[in-house]
Motif scaffolding. Structure first.
Motif: not given
Length: 447
Positions: A336-339, A402-404, A417-422
């Protein structure tokens, strides 16, 4: 092996290359703009050289300053990372003229693959399957209509000299074609200084599959499997996987073998990525990137092979450390690319990181050059880190991801980060059922 490598980049990729050099016992030099004086790679390098003010054109794209930094420090090689000068043939040629090794392919190969039309011709000659379309640049509307009629609508018009979605337009009917052609040429000219465009068949629901290849510098080549990069926004990758959930072992072996043979026949040296659109069991070449990719860690996770080590080894004349039969694929990996962006509007969010905590545990890797108290400058790409998760299979990988994501903390700025949690909780993503249009449709619905 090299004595001293200059890293001509910044951020997480500069730190990634620096770590590889340290493991190999190679001295490091980093260059930086005045905006990056406090960056982590600057702090950790053996030597650092300031090469200019914040704008990239005056620092990270300033070939004269980078060559001067090599001469001042005695660096005998340059690793360009990705972006900036990593696919600049002139830069590779100038380094060669100064007896400095460019850790990458030759200037000639960069030129061939940097021109999308020539790249397609070369791919076809090497036996790589290509998307039906024009054989060269299209300049007249009459010619464009003829080609579109032959291959069938919809068609896509692309800039020959560019990427990243600029100079790219879709025409669903003949009536759309005239405006699409004019707009694409105008955008291409403004973005790349070259308004040449070409036409290809537009695939409705493809996946974006890319194959990691390496040439050994001696006429040999191998592949390190594929990555699925279909989750994209505005043609920019967001989430990458290896292996692709859409391919079976036979398809993986077939396209990998084609690419490895092609890279050997081309006489290529170093890392490269051959990118395809994949639909209904067929692969269609779209481009080749003649550098290390942002998403290379997922390939490292499933193969256990350090690709930067391999780049340095090949560039030094040592060839590859592995043969094709030595490369085994184990488990599944996702990046996941965190921007530093608003997770909904994707507006850049520069500023000071007040708290930064990365996840840990088995199968978790974070590539990032930021830290608590670090001030993200507004001048560069918004990528601040990459979360890479590996598991024995895709189900385990998703559980760890999911845990990470829940453990990952970045305060003081907005991030994606919230996008990837979705996304990690979405049924389509869990099932691997998505294409290159999926994410934009998802975002448009505001889910």
């Amino acid at each position: 092996m090299f004595q001293k490598i200059l890293i001509a980049n910044r951020g997480e990729i500069a730190l990634r290359v620096l770590r590889a050099c340290k493991e190999l016992g190679i001295q490091t030099v980093v260059v930086h703009s005045t905006a990056d004086a406090d960056a982590m790679h600057v702090r950790l390098a053996d030597e650092s050289v300031c090469i200019g003010p914040p704008p990239s054109r005056d620092s990270y794209l300033n070939i004269h300053q980078i060559v001067a930094a090599c001469e001042i420090t005695g660096a005998d090689a340059v690793h360009p990372g990705y972006g900036f000068l990593s696919e600049n043939a002139k830069f590779a040629d100038i380094l060669a003229a100064h007896n400095i090794t460019f850790i990458g392919p030759s200037g000639d190969h960069i030129r061939i693959m940097g021109d999308k039309i020539e790249a397609k011709r070369t791919a076809k000659r090497l036996g790589i399957p290509v998307v039906p379309g024009s054989d060269g640049a299209v300049t007249e509307e009459k010619e464009a209509k003829r080609i579109a009629a032959e291959i069938g609508y919809p068609v896509i018009i692309k800039a020959s000299a560019g990427g990243g979605g600029r100079g790219m337009k879709v025409a669903h009917t003949e009536a759309d074609l005239e405006i699409a052609l004019q707009t694409a040429r105008s955008e291409a000219g403004a973005a790349f200084g070259d308004d040449a465009v070409y036409i290809e068949k537009y695939l409705e629901k493809p996946r974006h599959i890319e194959v990691q290849v390496f040439g050994d510098g001696f006429g040999g080549g191998v592949h390190f499997g594929e990555r699925d990069c279909s989750l994209q926004r505005r043609h920019q990758k967001v989430w990458e996987e290896a292996n692709s959930p859409a391919l079976n072992a036979e398809e993986r072996s077939r396209i990998g073998g084609i690419c490895a043979k092609a890279i050997a026949d081309l006489g290529y040296s170093g890392a490269g990525t051959i990118e395809f659109l994949y639909e209904n069991g067929e692969f269609y070449f779209i481009e080749m990137n003649t550098r290390l990719q942002v998403e290379h860690p997922v390939t490292e996770a499933i193969t256990g092979i350090d690709l930067v080590h391999e780049q340095i080894r090949v560039a030094s004349g040592g060839g590859l450390s592995v043969r094709q039969e030595d490369i085994k694929f184990t488990g599944h990996a996702i990046e996941c690319r965190i921007n530093a962006e608003d997770p909904r509007t994707f507006t850049p969010s520069p500023g000071t990181i007040t708290h930064f905590h990365t996840p840990g545990g088995l199968g978790i890797r974070v590539d990032s050059g930021v830290y608590s108290g670090y001030k993200i400058p507004p001048y560069y790409d918004s990528l601040i880190g990459k979360l890479i998760v590996h598991g024995r299979n895709r189900v385990e990988c998703m559980m760890r991801l999911r845990r990470a994501l829940d453990e990952f903390v970045v305060d003081g700025i907005k991030t994606t980060l919230p996008l990837f949690r979705d996304l990690v909780g979405n049924a389509d993503i869990a099932n691997g059922d998505y294409d290159i249009h999926w994410l934009e449709k998802y975002l448009a619905k505001g889910e």
